[in-house]
Scaffold this motif. Structure first.
Motif, mmCIF file in Angstrom:
data_model
loop_
_atom_site.group_PDB
_atom_site.id
_atom_site.type_symbol
_atom_site.label_atom_id
_atom_site.label_comp_id
_atom_site.label_asym_id
_atom_site.label_seq_id
_atom_site.Cartn_x
_atom_site.Cartn_y
_atom_site.Cartn_z
ATOM 1 N N ALA A 1 -29.305 -14.849 0.011
ATOM 2 C CA ALA A 1 -29.791 -13.937 -1.024
ATOM 3 C C ALA A 1 -30.897 -14.639 -1.787
ATOM 4 O O ALA A 1 -30.935 -15.867 -1.885
ATOM 5 N N SER B 1 -24.977 -10.694 -3.407
ATOM 6 C CA SER B 1 -25.731 -11.821 -3.969
ATOM 7 C C SER B 1 -25.012 -13.144 -3.736
ATOM 8 O O SER B 1 -25.431 -14.185 -4.239
ATOM 9 N N LEU C 1 -25.459 -7.923 -11.081
ATOM 10 C CA LEU C 1 -24.906 -9.259 -10.852
ATOM 11 C C LEU C 1 -24.182 -9.837 -12.058
ATOM 12 O O LEU C 1 -23.226 -10.598 -11.895
ATOM 13 N N MET D 1 -32.857 -14.630 -5.498
ATOM 14 C CA MET D 1 -32.729 -14.196 -6.877
ATOM 15 C C MET D 1 -34.087 -13.789 -7.465
ATOM 16 O O MET D 1 -35.138 -14.200 -6.972
ATOM 17 N N TYR E 1 -33.493 -9.624 -4.813
ATOM 18 C CA TYR E 1 -33.458 -8.997 -6.137
ATOM 19 C C TYR E 1 -34.792 -9.238 -6.835
ATOM 20 O O TYR E 1 -35.282 -10.361 -6.887
ATOM 21 N N GLN F 1 -31.236 -7.798 -12.184
ATOM 22 C CA GLN F 1 -29.923 -8.308 -11.779
ATOM 23 C C GLN F 1 -28.784 -7.736 -12.619
ATOM 24 O O GLN F 1 -27.782 -8.400 -12.865
#
Length: 473
Positions: free
Chosen positions: A116, A389, A451, A118, A90, A448
């Motif tokens: 994943a 994620s 998310l 971030m 991401y 994000q």
């Protein structure tokens, strides 16, 4: 000393492979032996080309020995996967190559199930900061991190935002009275508080942990150095949040960020060393050494990690209760979340151990706090439970500059002017925590949106950080 700097890339350019010999060469270079940089590089080249000639050399014998035996050692290592398992990234355009390289290595571990990265990710040790890794029945101490259970805690009070302006000096005094900062710092015996976390059975059953009890008691309710803070700010709800029971409006709030102090750091270092002795991984992956959770060592670390997490929570509790008592206000809500931890979770129906090193749990409906910087807003969020994620989100804005780079390039007067323009009072902190040392939090949040949902925003106004140059994170 500047002209002595030789890094791994310099040695690789000479023909060194990324293995244990490279590590030995770098250790020798750090001894500062009086050679000029080019002379040192020439020596390293000579040892590489003819290691037998240096077996009796006082300085380079360890390197020659390693070069002659490294192939044999590598045959004993646990093999990595031949290919990097795919993982979701991401905000990838803002993530440095070093962090991606570390994540690629983690994805080759034989225990790895999923991963994943971030949008606040940057390079660290072992797993990158901002890295999330799901493993099969194994826990990686450096996948958790040194500051075990580091967390955010937010208290929202029944006081309007205007209270900040009308009681600014009082709030500053409260922070000075109720907080203690800096690596190694704590409280004198007559200042210490008792807490149920200190009654944990591990302080009696585990000899290593037992020796840390006095340090834990001394530092209970304190904060570390580096990016740890305690700050008053304005909490802004643009709509009513029925779950929290808070109406639309602006409120005085307290936000804290710190972890398990010396207790967590010593647990992390002790068990990382043990893991590296028991779990022999190739050089590039050695900091990802892991324990099988069915092993005695794995269970021992797991219990110690959870103790450190509980201790970190207790530190925040002590700070928030002290501030609440001084304010004499009512607390409308308290929200807390941690990172630098490992959880037993389900992922795609499979039991896994999820490591979030600098990543916020963001399962469906799970609340978390994602801070910006001392000059940028933070956000109260609710997770969406995004499977890709691994139910995670960023834990902050993420560093844009290294600490050294920030101190060398940023201007203290420029930082002071920016804070003054924004009406922010800063107590402590060095240039390594300056706003420009961090990524743009709005860009991080934009990366994000799949998310988390933003519930409210927090705007720092009176900020306290370590003022002794501590770099404990």
């Amino acid at each position: 000393m500047e002209n002595m700097r030789i890094n791994g890339n310099d040695l690789i350019a000479l023909g060194y492979k990324e293995n244990e010999a490279l590590g030995v060469a770098l250790k020798i270079n750090r001894l500062r032996l009086g050679y000029k940089r080019e002379e040192m590089l020439q020596k390293f080249k000579e040892v590489l080309d003819n290691p037998e000639a240096f077996l009796g050399d006082q300085v380079f014998a360890p390197l020659s020995n390693m070069l002659l035996n490294v192939d044999k050692l590598e045959k004993e290592y646990i093999k990595l996967k031949s290919e990097v398992d795919s993982y979701e990234v991401y905000g990838g355009d803002q993530i440095e190559a070093g962090a991606k390289k570390q994540m690629n290595t983690a994805m080759k571990l034989p225990i790895t199930v999923a991963g994943a990265l971030m949008p606040d990710a940057h390079q660290g040790y072992g797993l990158p900061i901002g890295g999330v890794l799901a493993a099969n029945n194994a826990v990686i101490p450096y996948g958790v991190g040194v500051d075990i259970g580091c967390r955010m805690a937010l208290s929202i009070f029944d006081l309007p935002a205007t209270y900040l302006e009308s009681h600014h000096d009082d709030l500053k005094k409260i922070l000075m009275k109720t907080t203690r900062f800096g690596a190694g710092n704590g409280f004198l015996k007559h200042e210490r508080l008792d807490h149920e976390v200190l009654e944990n059975e591990l302080f009696n059953e585990n000899p290593f942990i037992q020796n840390l009890k006095d340090k834990a008691w001394t530092q209970l309710g304190s904060s570390g150095g580096g990016n740890h803070f305690v700050e008053f700010g304005i909490m802004e709800f643009q709509a009513e949040d029925k779950e929290l029971g808070i109406h639309e409006g602006t409120y005085l709030a307290l936000l804290t960020h710190s972890g398990s102090r010396g207790l967590g750091a010593m647990i992390a270092n002790h068990y990382t060393k043990l893991a590296m002795e028991l779990c022999k991984l190739p050089y590039e992956a050695k900091h990802l050494a892991y324990f099988d959770l069915d092993s005695a060592e794995g269970q021992e670390y797991w219990m110690a990690m959870n103790l450190a997490g509980d201790y970190a929570s207790a530190c925040h509790e002590v700070i928030h209760e002290k501030v609440l008592s001084e304010l004499g206000a009512e607390r409308l809500a308290k929200i807390e979340n941690h990172h630098n931890f490992a959880w037993k979770e389900k992922w795609k129906g499979e039991d896994v151990i999820v490591h979030r090193k600098g990543a916020t749990p963001a399962g469906e409906g799970v609340m978390g706090i994602i801070p910006g910087s001392m000059a940028a807003p933070g956000f109260l969020v609710r997770g969406k439970g995004e499977e890709q994620s691994i139910n995670s989100a960023s834990h902050g804005a993420g560093r844009l500059m290294s600490r050294t780079q920030a101190i060398k390039t940023l201007s203290r007067s420029e930082v002071s002017k920016k804070l003054e323009d924004l009406g922010i009072t800063l107590i402590g902190a060095d240039l390594d925590e300056a706003p420009k040392a961090y990524k743009n939090i709005h860009e991080v949040m934009a990366a994000q949106t799949d998310l988390v949902n933003v519930v409210a925003s927090f705007h720092p106004k009176v900020v306290r950080m370590a003022d002794d140059g501590s770099k404990e994170d």
